[in-house]
Design a protein around this motif. Structure first.
Motif, PDB file in Angstrom:
ATOM      1  N   ASP A  40       0.796  -0.775  -0.008  1.00  0.00           N
ATOM      2  CA  ASP A  40       0.359  -0.132  -0.101  1.00  0.00           C
ATOM      3  C   ASP A  40       0.866   1.506  -0.076  1.00  0.00           C
ATOM      4  OD1 ASP A  40      -2.062  -1.703  -0.420  1.00  0.00           O
ATOM      5  OD2 ASP A  40      -2.640  -1.734   2.301  1.00  0.00           O
ATOM      6  N   ALA A  41       1.415   1.091   1.227  1.00  0.00           N
ATOM      7  CA  ALA A  41       2.718   2.120  -0.035  1.00  0.00           C
ATOM      8  C   ALA A  41       3.330   2.515  -0.517  1.00  0.00           C
ATOM      9  CB  ALA A  41       3.884   2.310   1.849  1.00  0.00           C
ATOM     10  N   ILE A  42       3.263   1.118  -1.033  1.00  0.00           N
ATOM     11  CA  ILE A  42       4.503   1.615  -2.651  1.00  0.00           C
ATOM     12  C   ILE A  42       3.595   2.382  -3.799  1.00  0.00           C
ATOM     13  CG2 ILE A  42       5.694   0.744  -4.349  1.00  0.00           C
ATOM     14  CD1 ILE A  42       6.516  -1.841  -2.381  1.00  0.00           C
ATOM     15  N   THR A  43       2.008   2.274  -4.003  1.00  0.00           N
ATOM     16  CA  THR A  43       0.963   2.697  -4.263  1.00  0.00           C
ATOM     17  C   THR A  43       1.082   3.765  -4.218  1.00  0.00           C
ATOM     18  OG1 THR A  43       0.255   0.296  -4.621  1.00  0.00           O
ATOM     19  CG2 THR A  43      -1.463   1.601  -5.097  1.00  0.00           C
ATOM     20  N   GLU A  44       0.990   4.317  -2.699  1.00  0.00           N
ATOM     21  CA  GLU A  44       0.532   5.274  -1.671  1.00  0.00           C
ATOM     22  C   GLU A  44       1.156   6.313  -2.812  1.00  0.00           C
ATOM     23  OE1 GLU A  44      -1.673   7.093  -0.997  1.00  0.00           O
ATOM     24  OE2 GLU A  44      -0.718   8.964  -0.365  1.00  0.00           O
ATOM     25  N   THR A  45       3.006   5.748  -3.265  1.00  0.00           N
ATOM     26  CA  THR A  45       3.974   6.601  -3.604  1.00  0.00           C
ATOM     27  C   THR A  45       3.843   7.423  -4.736  1.00  0.00           C
ATOM     28  OG1 THR A  45       5.693   6.273  -2.338  1.00  0.00           O
ATOM     29  CG2 THR A  45       6.598   7.251  -4.197  1.00  0.00           C
ATOM     30  N   ILE A  46       3.324   6.165  -5.754  1.00  0.00           N
ATOM     31  CA  ILE A  46       3.338   6.210  -7.102  1.00  0.00           C
ATOM     32  C   ILE A  46       2.162   7.376  -7.224  1.00  0.00           C
ATOM     33  CG2 ILE A  46       2.644   5.272  -9.051  1.00  0.00           C
ATOM     34  CD1 ILE A  46       2.838   2.517  -7.616  1.00  0.00           C
ATOM     35  N   ARG A  47       0.511   7.665  -6.123  1.00  0.00           N
ATOM     36  CA  ARG A  47      -0.357   8.407  -6.847  1.00  0.00           C
ATOM     37  C   ARG A  47       0.345   9.204  -6.540  1.00  0.00           C
ATOM     38  NH1 ARG A  47      -3.246  11.435  -3.755  1.00  0.00           N
ATOM     39  NH2 ARG A  47      -2.302  10.449  -1.482  1.00  0.00           N
ATOM     40  N   GLN A  48       1.525   9.748  -5.188  1.00  0.00           N
ATOM     41  CA  GLN A  48       1.521  11.119  -4.921  1.00  0.00           C
ATOM     42  C   GLN A  48       2.287  11.272  -6.144  1.00  0.00           C
ATOM     43  OE1 GLN A  48       4.347  10.988  -1.848  1.00  0.00           O
ATOM     44  NE2 GLN A  48       2.352  10.902  -0.014  1.00  0.00           N
ATOM     45  N   LEU A  49       3.156  10.706  -6.414  1.00  0.00           N
ATOM     46  CA  LEU A  49       3.907  11.217  -8.465  1.00  0.00           C
ATOM     47  C   LEU A  49       3.045  11.207  -9.113  1.00  0.00           C
ATOM     48  CD1 LEU A  49       7.266   8.603  -7.887  1.00  0.00           C
ATOM     49  CD2 LEU A  49       6.944  11.083  -6.289  1.00  0.00           C
ATOM     50  N   CYS A 125      -6.236   9.777 -11.418  1.00  0.00           N
ATOM     51  CA  CYS A 125      -5.321   8.812 -10.988  1.00  0.00           C
ATOM     52  C   CYS A 125      -6.102   8.283  -9.792  1.00  0.00           C
ATOM     53  CB  CYS A 125      -4.401   9.457  -9.648  1.00  0.00           C
ATOM     54  SG  CYS A 125      -3.202   8.478  -8.825  1.00  0.00           S
ATOM     55  N   ARG A 126      -6.604   6.733  -9.717  1.00  0.00           N
ATOM     56  CA  ARG A 126      -7.274   6.301  -8.846  1.00  0.00           C
ATOM     57  C   ARG A 126      -6.694   4.735  -8.919  1.00  0.00           C
ATOM     58  NH1 ARG A 126     -10.848   3.169 -13.319  1.00  0.00           N
ATOM     59  NH2 ARG A 126     -10.129   3.232 -15.069  1.00  0.00           N
ATOM     60  N   VAL A 127      -7.538   4.057  -7.776  1.00  0.00           N
ATOM     61  CA  VAL A 127      -7.054   2.641  -8.377  1.00  0.00           C
ATOM     62  C   VAL A 127      -7.864   2.200  -7.425  1.00  0.00           C
ATOM     63  CG1 VAL A 127      -5.877   1.067  -5.928  1.00  0.00           C
ATOM     64  CG2 VAL A 127      -4.715   3.138  -6.189  1.00  0.00           C
ATOM     65  N   ASP A 128      -8.294   1.124  -8.538  1.00  0.00           N
ATOM     66  CA  ASP A 128      -9.651   0.151  -8.709  1.00  0.00           C
ATOM     67  C   ASP A 128      -9.232  -1.162  -9.760  1.00  0.00           C
ATOM     68  OD1 ASP A 128     -12.085  -0.467  -9.324  1.00  0.00           O
ATOM     69  OD2 ASP A 128     -11.760   0.966 -11.627  1.00  0.00           O
ATOM     70  N   ASP A 129      -9.778  -2.397  -9.308  1.00  0.00           N
ATOM     71  CA  ASP A 129      -9.270  -3.819  -9.542  1.00  0.00           C
ATOM     72  C   ASP A 129      -7.549  -3.938  -9.485  1.00  0.00           C
ATOM     73  OD1 ASP A 129     -10.370  -5.886 -10.909  1.00  0.00           O
ATOM     74  OD2 ASP A 129      -9.730  -4.762 -13.385  1.00  0.00           O
ATOM     75  N   GLY A 130      -7.259  -3.654  -8.378  1.00  0.00           N
ATOM     76  CA  GLY A 130      -5.544  -4.166  -8.452  1.00  0.00           C
ATOM     77  C   GLY A 130      -5.044  -2.907  -9.378  1.00  0.00           C
ATOM     78  N   ARG A 131      -5.057  -2.361 -10.030  1.00  0.00           N
ATOM     79  CA  ARG A 131      -4.332  -1.170 -10.966  1.00  0.00           C
ATOM     80  C   ARG A 131      -4.555  -0.353 -10.289  1.00  0.00           C
ATOM     81  NH1 ARG A 131      -6.503  -3.751 -16.405  1.00  0.00           N
ATOM     82  NH2 ARG A 131      -6.569  -6.026 -15.805  1.00  0.00           N
ATOM     83  N   LEU A 132      -3.596   0.259 -10.592  1.00  0.00           N
ATOM     84  CA  LEU A 132      -3.595   2.112 -10.838  1.00  0.00           C
ATOM     85  C   LEU A 132      -3.287   3.238 -11.480  1.00  0.00           C
ATOM     86  CD1 LEU A 132      -1.520   4.011  -8.160  1.00  0.00           C
ATOM     87  CD2 LEU A 132      -1.893   5.185 -10.139  1.00  0.00           C
ATOM     88  N   TRP A 133      -4.428   3.671 -11.760  1.00  0.00           N
ATOM     89  CA  TRP A 133      -4.448   4.596 -13.155  1.00  0.00           C
ATOM     90  C   TRP A 133      -4.458   5.863 -13.873  1.00  0.00           C
ATOM     91  CZ3 TRP A 133      -7.122   1.040 -17.233  1.00  0.00           C
ATOM     92  CH2 TRP A 133      -8.176   0.235 -16.685  1.00  0.00           C
ATOM     93  N   ILE A 389      -0.575  -3.441  -9.470  1.00  0.00           N
ATOM     94  CA  ILE A 389      -0.583  -3.688  -8.217  1.00  0.00           C
ATOM     95  C   ILE A 389       0.548  -4.813  -7.627  1.00  0.00           C
ATOM     96  CG2 ILE A 389      -1.259  -2.649  -6.071  1.00  0.00           C
ATOM     97  CD1 ILE A 389      -3.282  -0.925  -7.305  1.00  0.00           C
ATOM     98  N   SER A 390      -0.466  -6.084  -7.291  1.00  0.00           N
ATOM     99  CA  SER A 390      -0.175  -7.190  -7.158  1.00  0.00           C
ATOM    100  C   SER A 390       1.465  -7.424  -7.599  1.00  0.00           C
ATOM    101  CB  SER A 390      -0.781  -8.152  -8.016  1.00  0.00           C
ATOM    102  OG  SER A 390      -0.573  -8.157  -9.116  1.00  0.00           O
ATOM    103  N   GLU A 391       1.638  -7.321  -8.699  1.00  0.00           N
ATOM    104  CA  GLU A 391       3.440  -7.450  -9.229  1.00  0.00           C
ATOM    105  C   GLU A 391       4.428  -6.537  -8.979  1.00  0.00           C
ATOM    106  OE1 GLU A 391       4.667  -9.135 -11.089  1.00  0.00           O
ATOM    107  OE2 GLU A 391       2.540  -9.705 -12.260  1.00  0.00           O
ATOM    108  N   LEU A 392       3.953  -5.015  -7.654  1.00  0.00           N
ATOM    109  CA  LEU A 392       5.053  -4.159  -7.267  1.00  0.00           C
ATOM    110  C   LEU A 392       5.946  -4.625  -6.266  1.00  0.00           C
ATOM    111  CD1 LEU A 392       2.691  -0.841  -7.254  1.00  0.00           C
ATOM    112  CD2 LEU A 392       4.189  -1.275  -8.351  1.00  0.00           C
ATOM    113  N   PRO A 393       5.821  -5.543  -5.569  1.00  0.00           N
ATOM    114  CA  PRO A 393       6.055  -6.104  -4.314  1.00  0.00           C
ATOM    115  C   PRO A 393       7.704  -6.822  -4.896  1.00  0.00           C
ATOM    116  CG  PRO A 393       4.249  -6.354  -3.591  1.00  0.00           C
ATOM    117  CD  PRO A 393       3.789  -6.030  -4.959  1.00  0.00           C
TER     118      PRO A 393
END
Ligand SMILES: [Zn+2]
Length: 406
Positions: A40-49, A125-133, A389-393
């Motif tokens: 979630d933290a990685i996803t949040e960083t991407i959203r910020q950027l 920017c949105r998170v939906d269906d396991g993806r960040l758009w 998102i699932s591939e990030l870790p």
């Protein structure tokens, strides 16, 4: 005492080239878990950027993102400095010195995107269906987020320090040809042990890129002679007819098997339907898989002569990004990465692609370069751009281990 004994054993093991101990997979599993816990933290960083828009042609916007990133990397113990540029955002370099000497690993990426300012309004920017758009989510803000979190992981496992020197370079003009950043990229690559490029991976399996085509751009201008198409047809020399013949000749230079392609992507010419056109221009994109093909195609284009001797040709351009060839150094780096991925429980594939990146420059200098280590997703440069998102870790884990081991 035990420590000394262990060290002695290790030396012995190394000499007989025993396979890695069983401790390695367990350690890899722990490291993967570290990043799974931080998904979630990685996803949040991407959203910020993503939410700080950064089109290549808007210096203030790109500089805003650069400033935020300098702060984030300094928070991880890096020393940030900017290479000032007038027409583009400043290029950000961050050095992480360590007690251990040796050549750094260069983490390479870009902070600019192809999306004009205001794109976020219609493409939020949105998170939906396991993806960040969002604009730039895949290309390549997810790659920058992976750098930040991989470095954070390494610091956590190594008492707030990195196991080796690392340099980060984030340029601001990659999407428009990297003209102003190229010398910086090349000079930092020359002093590095390897270059890891965090551009998006290839396909939904997340293949890394071990070869990229070189890219060139040419313009062919034809000067003919204007005349009234009704009164003086015979006195005119049509630049458009000449250009059409040249385009046919150019298309015969394509050799798909060799990875050599030419695409006339733009044409213009003429003024009105009742005027024999005095001028016509074509712009083309040239791709070469091998550097040795570059001089040949350049020569052939420059050797074009007018079919109609009363027309003149002017040919400008050149190959501005050399191909990234799959050299022994590149292949070795890929093997290392796929070993790490195997320990992390997945098969890392490799791909050869037609698009260029700044990895082309570094590989061309002979520095081992692995590209496409960034996010997995689809739609780069398009309205449906997203990162899975699932591939990030596991990609963060792969990057961390690569930094440590190359
Ligand atoms: Zn990119």
């Amino acid at each position: 005492m035990k420590r000394a004994q262990k060290k002695k054993d290790q030396v012995k093991i190394a000499q007989v080239k025993a396979p890695a101990t069983k401790a390695v997979p367990a350690e890899s599993a722990n490291r993967l878990r570290f990043f799974l816990d931080r998904k979630d933290a990685i996803t949040e960083t991407i959203r910020q950027l993503v939410e700080i828009e950064s089109p290549s042609d808007n210096k203030p916007a790109v500089d805003r993102l650069g400033a935020l990133l300098a702060g984030r990397f300094e928070g991880l113990g890096g020393h940030a400095k900017f290479h000032r540029t007038q027409d583009f955002g400043d290029h950000l370099q961050v050095d992480f010195a360590t007690e251990r000497s040796g050549k750094p690993v260069l983490l390479l990426g870009h902070i600019d995107t192809v999306y004009p300012l205001g794109t976020l309004a219609g493409m939020p920017c949105r998170v939906d269906d396991g993806r960040l758009w969002g604009p730039g989510a895949l290309d390549m803000k997810s790659g920058i987020a992976l750098m930040l979190h991989a470095l954070d992981g390494l610091r956590t496992w190594h008492n707030d320090s990195l196991p080796r020197p690392v340099t980060v370079l984030l340029v601001s003009d990659e999407e428009v040809g990297s003209e102003s950043s190229r010398p910086i990229t090349e000079s930092l690559a020359r002093r590095s042990a390897a270059v890891l490029v965090l551009e998006p991976s290839y396909g939904l399996k997340g293949a890394v890129k071990t070869a990229r085509k070189g890219v060139g751009e040419y313009t062919i201008k034809v000067m003919g002679k204007a005349a009234h198409s009704g009164l003086d047809f015979d006195k005119g020399e049509s630049a458009i007819v000449e250009l059409a013949r040249q385009i046919t000749a150019i298309s015969k230079l394509v050799d798909v098997k060799r990875g050599l392609t030419l695409n006339v992507g733009l044409i213009s010419g003429g003024t009105r339907t009742n005027v024999i056109p005095a001028q016509a221009t074509a712009s083309l994109d040239v791709r070469v898989a091998r550097m040795k093909d570059a001089p040949g195609i350049d020569r052939q284009l420059r050797a074009l002569r007018p079919f109609n001797r009363k027309c003149k040709l002017e040919i400008k351009g050149g190959i501005n990004r050399p191909p990234m060839e799959r050299t022994a150094g590149v292949a070795a780096l890929y093997r290392q990465a796929s070993e790490i991925a195997k320990r992390l429980g997945w098969k890392l594939e490799e791909a050869s692609v037609g698009g260029g990146s700044d990895g082309n420059f570094t590989a061309n200098l002979g520095i081992p370069t692995l590209d496409g280590l960034g996010g997995v997703g689809e739609g780069a440069h398009a309205t449906h751009e997203y990162v899975a998102i699932s591939e990030l870790p596991r990609r963060a884990a792969l990057l961390a281990e690569l930094i440590e081991s190359v």
